[in-house]
Design a protein around this motif. Structure first.
Motif, PDB file in Angstrom:
ATOM      1  N   PRO A   1      -5.277   6.379   9.958  1.00 26.52           N
ATOM      2  CA  PRO A   1      -4.181   5.555  10.490  1.00 26.52           C
ATOM      3  C   PRO A   1      -4.653   4.495  11.474  1.00 26.52           C
ATOM      4  O   PRO A   1      -4.162   3.381  11.472  1.00 26.52           O
ATOM      5  CB  PRO A   1      -3.265   6.588  11.157  1.00 26.52           C
ATOM      6  N   GLU A   2      -5.630   4.831  12.319  1.00 28.94           N
ATOM      7  CA  GLU A   2      -6.082   3.860  13.311  1.00 28.94           C
ATOM      8  C   GLU A   2      -6.893   2.728  12.698  1.00 28.94           C
ATOM      9  O   GLU A   2      -7.179   1.729  13.353  1.00 28.94           O
ATOM     10  CB  GLU A   2      -6.921   4.553  14.393  1.00 28.94           C
ATOM     11  N   GLY A   3      -7.281   2.846  11.417  1.00 30.03           N
ATOM     12  CA  GLY A   3      -8.069   1.811  10.776  1.00 30.03           C
ATOM     13  C   GLY A   3      -7.225   0.718  10.138  1.00 30.03           C
ATOM     14  O   GLY A   3      -7.761  -0.289   9.712  1.00 30.03           O
ATOM     15  N   ARG A   4      -5.924   0.911  10.059  1.00 33.52           N
ATOM     16  CA  ARG A   4      -5.059  -0.067   9.419  1.00 33.52           C
ATOM     17  C   ARG A   4      -4.533  -1.033  10.472  1.00 33.52           C
ATOM     18  O   ARG A   4      -4.097  -0.634  11.540  1.00 33.52           O
ATOM     19  CB  ARG A   4      -3.914   0.654   8.697  1.00 33.52           C
ATOM     20  N   ILE A   5      -4.539  -2.312  10.132  1.00 39.78           N
ATOM     21  CA  ILE A   5      -4.223  -3.310  11.160  1.00 39.78           C
ATOM     22  C   ILE A   5      -3.013  -4.164  10.808  1.00 39.78           C
ATOM     23  O   ILE A   5      -2.729  -5.132  11.502  1.00 39.78           O
ATOM     24  CB  ILE A   5      -5.438  -4.212  11.441  1.00 39.78           C
ATOM     25  N   THR A   6      -2.285  -3.814   9.754  1.00 43.10           N
ATOM     26  CA  THR A   6      -1.073  -4.560   9.415  1.00 43.10           C
ATOM     27  C   THR A   6       0.060  -3.575   9.134  1.00 43.10           C
ATOM     28  O   THR A   6      -0.184  -2.431   8.724  1.00 43.10           O
ATOM     29  CB  THR A   6      -1.265  -5.458   8.184  1.00 43.10           C
ATOM     30  N   ALA A   7       1.283  -4.063   9.329  1.00 45.14           N
ATOM     31  CA  ALA A   7       2.443  -3.226   9.032  1.00 45.14           C
ATOM     32  C   ALA A   7       2.524  -2.928   7.540  1.00 45.14           C
ATOM     33  O   ALA A   7       2.947  -1.845   7.130  1.00 45.14           O
ATOM     34  CB  ALA A   7       3.715  -3.934   9.507  1.00 45.14           C
ATOM     35  N   GLU A   8       2.116  -3.887   6.717  1.00 46.64           N
ATOM     36  CA  GLU A   8       2.178  -3.704   5.263  1.00 46.64           C
ATOM     37  C   GLU A   8       1.212  -2.636   4.772  1.00 46.64           C
ATOM     38  O   GLU A   8       1.429  -2.035   3.715  1.00 46.64           O
ATOM     39  CB  GLU A   8       1.898  -5.035   4.563  1.00 46.64           C
ATOM     40  N   ALA A   9       0.142  -2.404   5.522  1.00 49.43           N
ATOM     41  CA  ALA A   9      -0.823  -1.375   5.120  1.00 49.43           C
ATOM     42  C   ALA A   9      -0.177   0.001   5.082  1.00 49.43           C
ATOM     43  O   ALA A   9      -0.557   0.849   4.269  1.00 49.43           O
ATOM     44  CB  ALA A   9      -2.019  -1.381   6.073  1.00 49.43           C
ATOM     45  N   ASP A  10       0.800   0.229   5.943  1.00 51.76           N
ATOM     46  CA  ASP A  10       1.491   1.513   5.931  1.00 51.76           C
ATOM     47  C   ASP A  10       2.288   1.705   4.646  1.00 51.76           C
ATOM     48  O   ASP A  10       2.432   2.825   4.156  1.00 51.76           O
ATOM     49  CB  ASP A  10       2.414   1.630   7.142  1.00 51.76           C
ATOM     50  N   ILE A  11       2.810   0.609   4.089  1.00 52.80           N
ATOM     51  CA  ILE A  11       3.528   0.692   2.812  1.00 52.80           C
ATOM     52  C   ILE A  11       2.581   1.181   1.724  1.00 52.80           C
ATOM     53  O   ILE A  11       2.895   2.083   0.936  1.00 52.80           O
ATOM     54  CB  ILE A  11       4.117  -0.679   2.431  1.00 52.80           C
ATOM     55  N   VAL A  12       1.382   0.589   1.688  1.00 52.55           N
ATOM     56  CA  VAL A  12       0.391   0.962   0.674  1.00 52.55           C
ATOM     57  C   VAL A  12      -0.056   2.405   0.861  1.00 52.55           C
ATOM     58  O   VAL A  12      -0.155   3.172  -0.098  1.00 52.55           O
ATOM     59  CB  VAL A  12      -0.815   0.013   0.738  1.00 52.55           C
ATOM     60  N   ARG A  13      -0.331   2.777   2.120  1.00 50.57           N
ATOM     61  CA  ARG A  13      -0.813   4.132   2.380  1.00 50.57           C
ATOM     62  C   ARG A  13       0.234   5.175   2.003  1.00 50.57           C
ATOM     63  O   ARG A  13      -0.092   6.220   1.442  1.00 50.57           O
ATOM     64  CB  ARG A  13      -1.200   4.269   3.853  1.00 50.57           C
ATOM     65  N   ASN A  14       1.511   4.900   2.289  1.00 51.32           N
ATOM     66  CA  ASN A  14       2.564   5.844   1.925  1.00 51.32           C
ATOM     67  C   ASN A  14       2.674   5.993   0.409  1.00 51.32           C
ATOM     68  O   ASN A  14       2.890   7.098  -0.106  1.00 51.32           O
ATOM     69  CB  ASN A  14       3.896   5.387   2.520  1.00 51.32           C
ATOM     70  N   LEU A  15       2.527   4.866  -0.314  1.00 54.16           N
ATOM     71  CA  LEU A  15       2.553   4.934  -1.775  1.00 54.16           C
ATOM     72  C   LEU A  15       1.363   5.734  -2.295  1.00 54.16           C
ATOM     73  O   LEU A  15       1.492   6.552  -3.215  1.00 54.16           O
ATOM     74  CB  LEU A  15       2.545   3.520  -2.366  1.00 54.16           C
ATOM     75  N   TRP A  16       0.203   5.493  -1.695  1.00 54.22           N
ATOM     76  CA  TRP A  16      -1.023   6.221  -2.068  1.00 54.22           C
ATOM     77  C   TRP A  16      -0.848   7.720  -1.850  1.00 54.22           C
ATOM     78  O   TRP A  16      -1.128   8.540  -2.729  1.00 54.22           O
ATOM     79  CB  TRP A  16      -2.178   5.675  -1.234  1.00 54.22           C
ATOM     80  N   ASP A  17      -0.365   8.092  -0.657  1.00 51.26           N
ATOM     81  CA  ASP A  17      -0.181   9.512  -0.343  1.00 51.26           C
ATOM     82  C   ASP A  17       0.843  10.146  -1.280  1.00 51.26           C
ATOM     83  O   ASP A  17       0.650  11.266  -1.769  1.00 51.26           O
ATOM     84  CB  ASP A  17       0.266   9.677   1.110  1.00 51.26           C
ATOM     85  N   GLY A  18       1.951   9.427  -1.528  1.00 55.08           N
ATOM     86  CA  GLY A  18       2.962   9.964  -2.424  1.00 55.08           C
ATOM     87  C   GLY A  18       2.450  10.173  -3.836  1.00 55.08           C
ATOM     88  O   GLY A  18       2.785  11.175  -4.491  1.00 55.08           O
ATOM     89  N   ALA A  19       1.609   9.224  -4.308  1.00 57.57           N
ATOM     90  CA  ALA A  19       1.042   9.352  -5.649  1.00 57.57           C
ATOM     91  C   ALA A  19       0.125  10.566  -5.745  1.00 57.57           C
ATOM     92  O   ALA A  19       0.127  11.298  -6.748  1.00 57.57           O
ATOM     93  CB  ALA A  19       0.280   8.075  -6.025  1.00 57.57           C
ATOM     94  N   TRP A  20      -0.663  10.796  -4.689  1.00 54.69           N
ATOM     95  CA  TRP A  20      -1.548  11.967  -4.685  1.00 54.69           C
ATOM     96  C   TRP A  20      -0.743  13.265  -4.676  1.00 54.69           C
ATOM     97  O   TRP A  20      -1.063  14.221  -5.390  1.00 54.69           O
ATOM     98  CB  TRP A  20      -2.477  11.926  -3.472  1.00 54.69           C
TER      99      TRP A  20
END
Length: 258
Positions: free
Chosen positions: A35-54
């Motif tokens: 989480p501390e490596g992401r520097i944009t608000a949009e990155a959280d959208i991608v990470r949530n999609l990634w986690d949900g897919a896994w």
């Protein structure tokens, strides 16, 4: 144009293989940023999609394994028995199950992917900072505009991202990127954005755009080309520096640099 960030496994397949990889953490090189490596608000959208897919993939795998084990143990030939288990040609409930369930799964995946893709690619034309990104063989030219002030930075091929052209951005600010290429296909990738996009010749920057909202995380972050573009592709490195708004204004006022 490509919304490649939403095809997240591609993050693991970048063609860059130079020494610059040593400058990133192991998790960053693998595409799994903490989480501390992401520097944009949009990155959280991608990470949530990634986690949900896994989570969905693991749940699907668990169901499949259970069904396989169930079939193996309860429909095997019994010891000391010459008779085979009942050979059933059709089973309507099961056929309905394995037809409807995949349709539901695909529909759910499509919904969340389309929703997040639309959010990632939305351009509202209200960014206070605009950056024209020109990808050339084999470096980057960044032209930053804000409040009527313009600064241009031109780079050259380097072996370490810290030596490449530096794009300075302010924290807590919406930034619009406009991508262009005069020669071959490149790909603009900042791993901490959890997003990358192709830079394709012949497509005007007005049509190849995206926006990010930076977070309050000052620092220097690696960037690179993620599309094999020629002999010095692995040296097509740059970095993004997030600074305070005051420091950004000072940097912008300093003018262009080579």
């Amino acid at each position: 144009m490509s919304a490649a960030a939403l095809a997240l496994p591609l993050m693991l397949a970048t063609a860059c293989s130079g020494d610059e990889g040593a400058s990133l953490s192991k998790s960053a090189q693998e595409g799994f940023l903490p989480p501390e490596g992401r520097i944009t608000a949009e990155a959280d959208i991608v990470r949530n999609l990634w986690d949900g897919a896994w989570i969905a993939a693991l749940a699907t795998g668990a169901v499949v394994i259970v069904l396989i084990l169930w079939a193996c143990f309860f429909h095997r030939k019994r010891k000391n028995s010459a008779a085979l288990p009942a050979q059933v040609r059709y089973n309507l409930p099961i056929e309905i199950f394995y037809t409807l369930v995949p349709l539901v799964m695909v529909s759910v995946f499509f919904f969340f992917t389309a929703r997040d893709q639309n959010a990632m690619l939305a351009v509202n034309n209200d960014a206070t900072v605009k950056v024209k990104v020109e990808a050339v063989q084999w470096s980057w030219r960044f032209t930053t505009e804000s409040g009527g002030k313009v600064k241009q930075v031109m780079g050259k091929p380097v072996s370490d991202y810290t030596q490449g052209p530096q794009l300075v951005l302010p924290v807590d600010t919406k930034v619009e990127f406009q991508l262009e290429s005069p020669d071959v296909i490149h790909s603009f990738w900042v791993p901490a954005f959890l997003f990358k996009r192709d830079v394709i010749p012949g497509i005007a920057k007005e049509k190849n755009r995206f926006e990010v909202t930076t977070l309050n995380k000052p620092g220097v972050y690696a960037g690179r080309c993620a599309e094999l573009c020629g002999v010095d592709h692995s040296r097509m490195l740059f970095n993004v520096k997030l600074v305070s708004k005051q420091e950004f204004e000072q940097n912008l006022a300093a003018g262009s640099s080579q």
